[in-house]
Design an enzyme around this catalytic site. Sequence first.
Site, PDB file in Angstrom:
ATOM      1  CB  SER A   1      26.479  75.172   5.468  1.00 28.47           C
ATOM      2  OG  SER A   1      26.806  75.802   6.691  1.00 28.47           O
TER       3      SER A   1
ATOM      4  CD  GLU B   1      48.760  19.920 -27.946  1.00 31.67           C
ATOM      5  OE1 GLU B   1      48.501  18.881 -27.330  1.00 31.67           O
ATOM      6  OE2 GLU B   1      49.767  20.617 -27.727  1.00 31.67           O
TER       7      GLU B   1
END
Length: 845
Positions: free
Chosen positions: A503, A90
């Site tokens: 239960s 770059e």
Amino acid sequence: MRLLLRFLGWVFAVGTVLFLVGVAAAAALMWHFSKDLPDYTQLQNYEPPVMTRVHASDGSLVAEYARERRLYLPIQAVPKRVINAFLAAEDKNFYEHGGLDFAGILRAAILYVQNIGTNRRPQGASTITQQVAKNFLLTNEVSFERKIKEALLALRIERAYSKDKILELYLNEIYLGLGAYGVAAASLIYFDKSVHELSIAEAAYLAALPKAPSTLHPFRMRERAIERRNYVIDRMVENGWVSAAEGEKAKKEPLNVTPRPTGAHMFAAEYFAEEVRREIYERYGEKKLYEGGLSVRTSLDPKMQLLARKALADGLVRYDEAQGWRGPVAKIDIAGDWGVKLAEVKALNDISWRLAVVLETSDQSARIGLQPPREPGGAVVKERIVGVLPLEGVKWARPATGPNRGKAPTKVSQVVQPGDVIYVEPLERAPPKDSRRRRTSDREEEAEPAPGNLYRLRQIPEVSGAICVMDPWTGRVLALVGGFSYDQSQFNRATQALRQPGSAFKPFVYAAALDNGYTPATVVLDAPIEIDMGPGGGVWRPENYSQKFYGPQTLRFGIEQSKNAMTVRLAQDVGMPLIVEYAKRFGVYDDLPPYLSFSLGAGETTVLRMTAAYSMFANGGRRIKPTLIDRIQDRYGKTIFKHDQRECRGCDAKRWENQPEPTLIDRREQVIDPMTAYQITSMLEGVVQRGTATVLREVGKPVAGKTGTTNDWKDAWFVGFTPDLAVGVYVGFDKPRSLGHGVAATGGHLAAPIVRDFLKAALADKPPVPFRVPPGIKLIRINAQTGMRAAPGDTKVILEAFKPGTAPPDNYAIIGSPTAEAEGRYYGVSPEADRAIRSGTGGLY
């Protein structure tokens, strides 16, 4: 000569005027564009969106959540190799220019003039500083105005910030494709590595991406991507950042990209991860979740999560296969390339089974083709893998419907046909000890398929369920599975499904009684009972599961054998308002209606709540708050949430100076008396030893718990615990319907075996640990049938837990039977049976 001097003077004057006009024009131009420039000082406080990462208790990654998948790295943490790769690609003069590369600008201007009329995009010649200005403060508009503003900002940024700061902003902001922002995230997403592990070739490829990630896609544009990567490597060699030999070696490396998935990363932890995501969203909001860079340490134990997932899946499959074979997933035409057609059929990705298509069948086997995987770019892999489905692999597949329903198949062709798409998994079968060839007739032999090439037929269960594993002392959820497959259904049945526990709720009725003067030896009448439901409500006649009644029995017997009539009588005697209060204390329900039917678990709750409630029995009655999250830190490492609120006195000492040892101050509420918690634990241990959950005796270690089965067998539960682990399991259809009929559809048959399988694996390498007996508890020998103090010659004797000031009764007091109290004998049994019970030689236990 004079004319020449006069001409030169005129030229100088004109030049001076033009220069001054040019300077004035440039100044005016700069003033014009400068007045609307964004405030570049905001870069100082820049907080980019950073992904939230979720980790298990051992530090392994569970999931990542982000809109922009970014991990912020300070420049000091970025390796020189990576920095050099990006500078080569770059801006090789980054550390030398002042923000603008004038040679590059001149080069771009020449190209612009040459390309006039060609419709080609102008070359940018932007430095890294200019890219920072554009990415942070401007738009991507292609215009001279934007370029001028970009240049002006670049000059100001260079004066305000150091080169390293500018490069740090750049390397963390840039988009690098595949949803990755910044080099740290890109390194993980492309190569599943940290930036410190990147090779020269890998760093060069990442550095090649900022220009146009989509045109350098590692799969769709592979050749172009490699060409650009090699260009960057050449620039690194040219600049002296790598040697020529290293560059040549790097250019020969293949481009091996392994995309990292989004969302959950750990197999079998999808439901857990999604529950954590929801909690963070509710606690901090969407922006903090997806952009806040939170570090979340969860309570997840990866090993237990895998064991819980396997135990639940095996249990659901076991039930589903017992119901029979429902048919193939789909049907396809196997003419031509069957692999491409099979690849179009959606498979569940979070299970170990594979889709296959039946290619041909015979009586003893079928030839199948396995679904080919796709390459990262989406193309179907060309290789075709075939296997064999033998008769033993389909033996379970009895037809679920039709005239042959329930009939075991005798031929593979009775189960599958060519073109059927089915799920299969490798068949585990010991290889034969003799030759691998078997005689099929007097003249010919056929080679047996290799064991690794044999498969077993599978089908996705219709039934579903959930399992929750918790540390009972802290409430930390160690494992959570909300269904058979998250890919099939994201509905979390552990936290979102409201089902009746049946239960499994009874221990809270008994705990309320034990905490208010009753003992495990208190006798309650087990006999028919009628409850007037009020005007228009009719009469309710609760029945025991066995539809039998056993007369007066102890509370221990009532809970071990799960007697409905006894529980209703006990709830009637204790009072439903008190039971409602205890249900709320334990967190089972927020607002339970005070009707007797709810004492049998008619209210709806979740597996997570039930597991947390049972944990309070295991930990001595301390309130716990279930949590999936241990700690949350913000992007700067500051802890913003911590589950453990206990105070540690002395833990902040800088050095040892003979001070007292650190102590933990636990201020959590005491939900029930620790002695009550032990009494109910002892009774629930009896459920495993003698009651409805005897299948858990196979664990070989102390386990307590309770089964639960609702009306019409629609829900099957087991919730239990060891001294240091609590587990809850629910099994049922998402749209409630009967699981079957009889014992095979009860919690003891469907849910309890899942807990058994999990505990056997989870506790395999741990020694047995007995339940802790709190100070003050007295263990007294009693007759298990009468509840009275054991007498010489009694055959059914157990050690029962009593609180100080309580003891086995010396005379009969039967809850629910005034007649029995008046007559001095048990109501509902014959005088002979009464005498046998008194003598300790009779009864039903």
